[in-house]
Design a protein around this motif. Sequence first.
Motif, PDB file in Angstrom:
ATOM      1  N   GLY A 116       1.024  -0.785   0.167  1.00 38.45           N
ATOM      2  CA  GLY A 116       0.013   0.362   0.086  1.00 38.45           C
ATOM      3  C   GLY A 116       0.994   1.022   0.144  1.00 38.45           C
ATOM      4  N   PHE A 117       1.217   1.379   1.310  1.00 39.34           N
ATOM      5  CA  PHE A 117       2.996   2.828   1.095  1.00 39.34           C
ATOM      6  C   PHE A 117       3.519   2.703  -0.425  1.00 39.34           C
ATOM      7  CE2 PHE A 117       2.193   2.665   5.208  1.00 39.34           C
ATOM      8  CZ  PHE A 117       1.383   4.214   5.303  1.00 39.34           C
ATOM      9  N   ALA A 118       3.757   1.633  -0.959  1.00 44.26           N
ATOM     10  CA  ALA A 118       4.778   1.288  -2.361  1.00 44.26           C
ATOM     11  C   ALA A 118       3.756   2.384  -3.335  1.00 44.26           C
ATOM     12  CB  ALA A 118       5.216   0.293  -2.627  1.00 44.26           C
ATOM     13  N   LEU A 119       2.753   1.488  -4.013  1.00 45.62           N
ATOM     14  CA  LEU A 119       1.976   2.000  -4.354  1.00 45.62           C
ATOM     15  C   LEU A 119       1.587   3.457  -3.890  1.00 45.62           C
ATOM     16  CD1 LEU A 119      -1.040  -0.471  -4.675  1.00 45.62           C
ATOM     17  CD2 LEU A 119       0.606   0.399  -6.618  1.00 45.62           C
ATOM     18  N   MET A 120       1.760   4.353  -2.963  1.00 52.32           N
ATOM     19  CA  MET A 120       1.121   5.587  -2.341  1.00 52.32           C
ATOM     20  C   MET A 120       2.719   6.050  -3.164  1.00 52.32           C
ATOM     21  SD  MET A 120      -1.143   6.011   0.443  1.00 52.32           S
ATOM     22  CE  MET A 120      -0.382   5.383   1.363  1.00 52.32           C
ATOM     23  N   ALA A 121       4.047   5.592  -3.159  1.00 55.51           N
ATOM     24  CA  ALA A 121       5.239   6.593  -3.141  1.00 55.51           C
ATOM     25  C   ALA A 121       5.219   6.322  -4.940  1.00 55.51           C
ATOM     26  CB  ALA A 121       5.568   5.629  -2.704  1.00 55.51           C
ATOM     27  N   GLY A 122       4.787   5.113  -5.350  1.00 55.63           N
ATOM     28  CA  GLY A 122       4.938   5.137  -7.091  1.00 55.63           C
ATOM     29  C   GLY A 122       4.332   5.901  -7.389  1.00 55.63           C
ATOM     30  N   GLY A 123       2.892   6.836  -7.079  1.00 54.22           N
ATOM     31  CA  GLY A 123       2.375   7.548  -7.394  1.00 54.22           C
ATOM     32  C   GLY A 123       2.295   8.918  -6.908  1.00 54.22           C
ATOM     33  N   LEU A 124       3.196   9.019  -6.165  1.00 52.15           N
ATOM     34  CA  LEU A 124       3.849  10.414  -5.854  1.00 52.15           C
ATOM     35  C   LEU A 124       5.106  11.232  -6.681  1.00 52.15           C
ATOM     36  CD1 LEU A 124       4.206  13.170  -4.102  1.00 52.15           C
ATOM     37  CD2 LEU A 124       5.626  11.676  -2.977  1.00 52.15           C
ATOM     38  N   ALA A 125       5.640   9.775  -7.244  1.00 51.86           N
ATOM     39  CA  ALA A 125       6.681   9.944  -8.137  1.00 51.86           C
ATOM     40  C   ALA A 125       6.602  10.063  -9.502  1.00 51.86           C
ATOM     41  CB  ALA A 125       8.060   8.664  -7.942  1.00 51.86           C
ATOM     42  N   GLY A 126       5.109   9.263  -9.853  1.00 47.22           N
ATOM     43  CA  GLY A 126       5.161   9.245 -11.422  1.00 47.22           C
ATOM     44  C   GLY A 126       4.458  10.638 -11.678  1.00 47.22           C
ATOM     45  N   SER A 127       3.706  11.621  -9.985  1.00 49.17           N
ATOM     46  CA  SER A 127       3.296  12.555 -11.046  1.00 49.17           C
ATOM     47  C   SER A 127       4.734  14.202 -10.665  1.00 49.17           C
ATOM     48  CB  SER A 127       2.633  13.127  -9.461  1.00 49.17           C
ATOM     49  OG  SER A 127       3.128  13.159  -7.829  1.00 49.17           O
ATOM     50  N   ILE A 128       5.378  13.202  -9.885  1.00 53.92           N
ATOM     51  CA  ILE A 128       6.348  14.314  -9.776  1.00 53.92           C
ATOM     52  C   ILE A 128       7.050  13.999 -11.351  1.00 53.92           C
ATOM     53  CG2 ILE A 128       9.008  14.645  -9.056  1.00 53.92           C
ATOM     54  CD1 ILE A 128       7.566  13.899  -6.039  1.00 53.92           C
ATOM     55  N   THR A 129       7.131  12.865 -11.755  1.00 54.76           N
ATOM     56  CA  THR A 129       7.217  12.388 -12.888  1.00 54.76           C
ATOM     57  C   THR A 129       6.604  13.241 -14.268  1.00 54.76           C
ATOM     58  OG1 THR A 129       8.408  10.356 -12.686  1.00 54.76           O
ATOM     59  CG2 THR A 129       8.473  10.538 -14.256  1.00 54.76           C
ATOM     60  N   ILE A 130       5.413  13.098 -14.389  1.00 52.06           N
ATOM     61  CA  ILE A 130       4.803  13.352 -15.460  1.00 52.06           C
ATOM     62  C   ILE A 130       4.493  15.407 -15.336  1.00 52.06           C
ATOM     63  CG2 ILE A 130       2.599  14.330 -15.512  1.00 52.06           C
ATOM     64  CD1 ILE A 130       1.890  11.641 -14.798  1.00 52.06           C
ATOM     65  N   LEU A 131       4.974  15.825 -13.696  1.00 53.81           N
ATOM     66  CA  LEU A 131       5.423  17.636 -14.056  1.00 53.81           C
ATOM     67  C   LEU A 131       5.961  18.179 -14.451  1.00 53.81           C
ATOM     68  CD1 LEU A 131       4.585  19.928 -12.675  1.00 53.81           C
ATOM     69  CD2 LEU A 131       5.894  19.480 -10.686  1.00 53.81           C
ATOM     70  N   VAL A 132       7.431  17.484 -14.348  1.00 51.34           N
ATOM     71  CA  VAL A 132       9.062  17.640 -14.751  1.00 51.34           C
ATOM     72  C   VAL A 132       8.753  17.118 -16.243  1.00 51.34           C
ATOM     73  CG1 VAL A 132      11.216  16.882 -15.061  1.00 51.34           C
ATOM     74  CG2 VAL A 132       9.793  17.162 -12.396  1.00 51.34           C
ATOM     75  N   LEU A 133       8.054  16.125 -16.844  1.00 48.18           N
ATOM     76  CA  LEU A 133       8.301  15.397 -17.716  1.00 48.18           C
ATOM     77  C   LEU A 133       7.508  16.490 -18.663  1.00 48.18           C
ATOM     78  CD1 LEU A 133       9.622  11.491 -17.743  1.00 48.18           C
ATOM     79  CD2 LEU A 133      11.029  13.934 -18.462  1.00 48.18           C
ATOM     80  N   LYS A 134       6.250  16.722 -18.402  1.00 47.45           N
ATOM     81  CA  LYS A 134       4.950  16.700 -19.315  1.00 47.45           C
ATOM     82  C   LYS A 134       5.010  18.184 -19.458  1.00 47.45           C
ATOM     83  CE  LYS A 134       0.213  15.710 -20.331  1.00 47.45           C
ATOM     84  NZ  LYS A 134      -0.638  15.614 -19.922  1.00 47.45           N
ATOM     85  N   TYR A 135       5.027  18.973 -17.757  1.00 47.96           N
ATOM     86  CA  TYR A 135       4.589  20.375 -18.076  1.00 47.96           C
ATOM     87  C   TYR A 135       6.528  21.313 -17.231  1.00 47.96           C
ATOM     88  CZ  TYR A 135       0.202  18.231 -17.372  1.00 47.96           C
ATOM     89  OH  TYR A 135      -1.249  17.702 -17.639  1.00 47.96           O
ATOM     90  N   VAL A 136       6.977  21.031 -17.376  1.00 44.52           N
ATOM     91  CA  VAL A 136       7.954  22.114 -17.034  1.00 44.52           C
ATOM     92  C   VAL A 136       9.179  21.416 -17.960  1.00 44.52           C
ATOM     93  CG1 VAL A 136       9.997  22.089 -15.613  1.00 44.52           C
ATOM     94  CG2 VAL A 136       7.895  20.804 -14.084  1.00 44.52           C
ATOM     95  N   LEU A 137       9.476  20.311 -18.688  1.00 42.29           N
ATOM     96  CA  LEU A 137      10.536  20.111 -19.659  1.00 42.29           C
ATOM     97  C   LEU A 137       9.337  21.195 -21.282  1.00 42.29           C
ATOM     98  CD1 LEU A 137      12.423  17.502 -18.675  1.00 42.29           C
ATOM     99  CD2 LEU A 137      12.688  19.455 -18.504  1.00 42.29           C
TER     100      LEU A 137
END
Length: 181
Positions: A116-137
């Motif tokens: 459960g905590f790994a799923l939440m951590a993966g979701g957080l990591a995925g959202s940061i990745t999407i923020l950086v790759l899709k919106y910032v870059l």
Amino acid sequence: MSLPRADYDPRRVCLNPFPHLHLGKHRRTAGIYIAGALFAIANWSFLDAAIYSAHARVPWEEEPPVHVTFVDWIPGICSLLGYLVVVLIDKDRIKGDDGFGDSRAVWRARLFLFIGFALMAGGLAGSITILVLKYVLGNYPELFKYYGYANVTQNILLMLSAIVLWMGQSASGEYEYNLTL
């Protein structure tokens, strides 16, 4: 080599205990309400960005350069699944209390808590990745980076809500009595 502290318990995971917060007799109820508020704010922040993206109109162009797509929803779905797994686990099984005869039940409960905590951590990591790759870059205006910020905010608040709910449910209620001899 130093001697262990007098109040050291070898069953503990953390050497330093968490601070004791005294919220009165209603701390369990307060924790549950705070967790619910964090959960609602988390999901509303992302839904706001998704609705705003669907109805966005840019005056200088015909079509906005970026929208919230299904890829943006995946981290939130992972965090929600992790949240459900963490919240539904019986706290006594994690501790091994109440005489659960099956030692594998404690192990499975801890495994599901980790998942459960790994799923939440993966979701957080995925959202940061999407923020950086899709919106910032992507060099979009700040107006469109809000979609990525809302996604990260959702995942952070879901993790905080799970932690507050876990601590709130672990607290003794106002109707529970501890009888010791």
